[in-house]
Motif scaffolding. Sequence first.
Motif: not given
Length: 240
Positions: A18-20, A38-43, A212-214
Amino acid sequence: MINLEKVNKWYGAHHVLKDVDLSVGRGEVLVVCGPSGSGKSTMIRTINRLEPIEKGRILIDGADIYAKGANLNALRQKIGFVFQQFNLFPHMSVLDNVVFAPVNIRKQPRKQAMELARSLLARVGLEHKIDAYPGSLSGGQQQRVAIARALALQPPVMLFDEPTSALDPEMVGEVLQVMKSLAKDGMTMVCVTHEMGFARDVCDRVVFMDGGEILEADTPERFFSAPSHPRAQRFLADIL
Ligand code: ADP
Ligand code: MG
C-alpha cells in the motif's frame, strides 16, 4: 540506487503493498522487519521484478524497471537475490554453481569466470569445497555458496529474503558474518531478516512493515530505543 514510489500491489482483492515509498542510497544497508504476512517478501521481490505491481514506479539506478521495454536480463544482472531456501543446482558442483551465470548468461570466458568464482568461494570461506556437491554441505555452507553465486555477476545491489531462517541456529552466525563483510565493503543491501543483532550492528536503517505498509524507517539506534509506532513497539516487545 533503489527508489520505490507509491508502489501498490494486489493479489486478487488482497491489497498487499500500500503506497510503499522507499529510497536506498548507494552503499546503504537496510533491514526490513515486520510480522509474518506483512508484505516483506512481496516488497523485496518487486525490486527484482519477480512480482508485477499494479501502481507506482520502481527505479534502479535511475531506470524504471517496470517500464515497457525494460531489459529484464540486464536488471537481474544488477541485482543479486538470496532466498531463504538456497536453491542451488543439486547436480552441479559448488564451483559450477557459481560459474554458471557468468558463463551462460553473461557469456564470460570460462577461465575468467572460474577465477572470480574461486576468489568468491574463498571469500565466503569455502575454497576447500569447490568440488563438493550441494547435498554434501551443511545449510550454512549451502547458503554461503548461494551468496557467492549471487555475487558472481558482480551486482551493485544484493537482496536477501530471510537468508538465515531455514538454518540451524549454530549456522546462522557464519552467514551473517559474510553479509556483514559485504556491508563493510560498501555493498548496497536490502535484507529481510529478524536477526536484530545484525540490524543493530550492521545496518544503516531499519524499515518496519505491517499490513503492506511501511510504518517506520529509522536508524537502528532510534528504532530499537524508541520505536514510534505502537505496532513496531509491540513487534519489538515480542521478538526481543
Ligand atoms: P511476509 O514476507 O512479510 O511474511 P508476504 O510478502 O509473503 O509477507 O505476503 C504478504 C501477503 O500476501 C500475505 O497475506 C500472503 O498471504 C499474501 N501472498 C503472498 N504471496 C501470495 C501469492 N503468490 N498469492 C496470493 N497471496 C499471496
Ligand atoms: Mg517472507
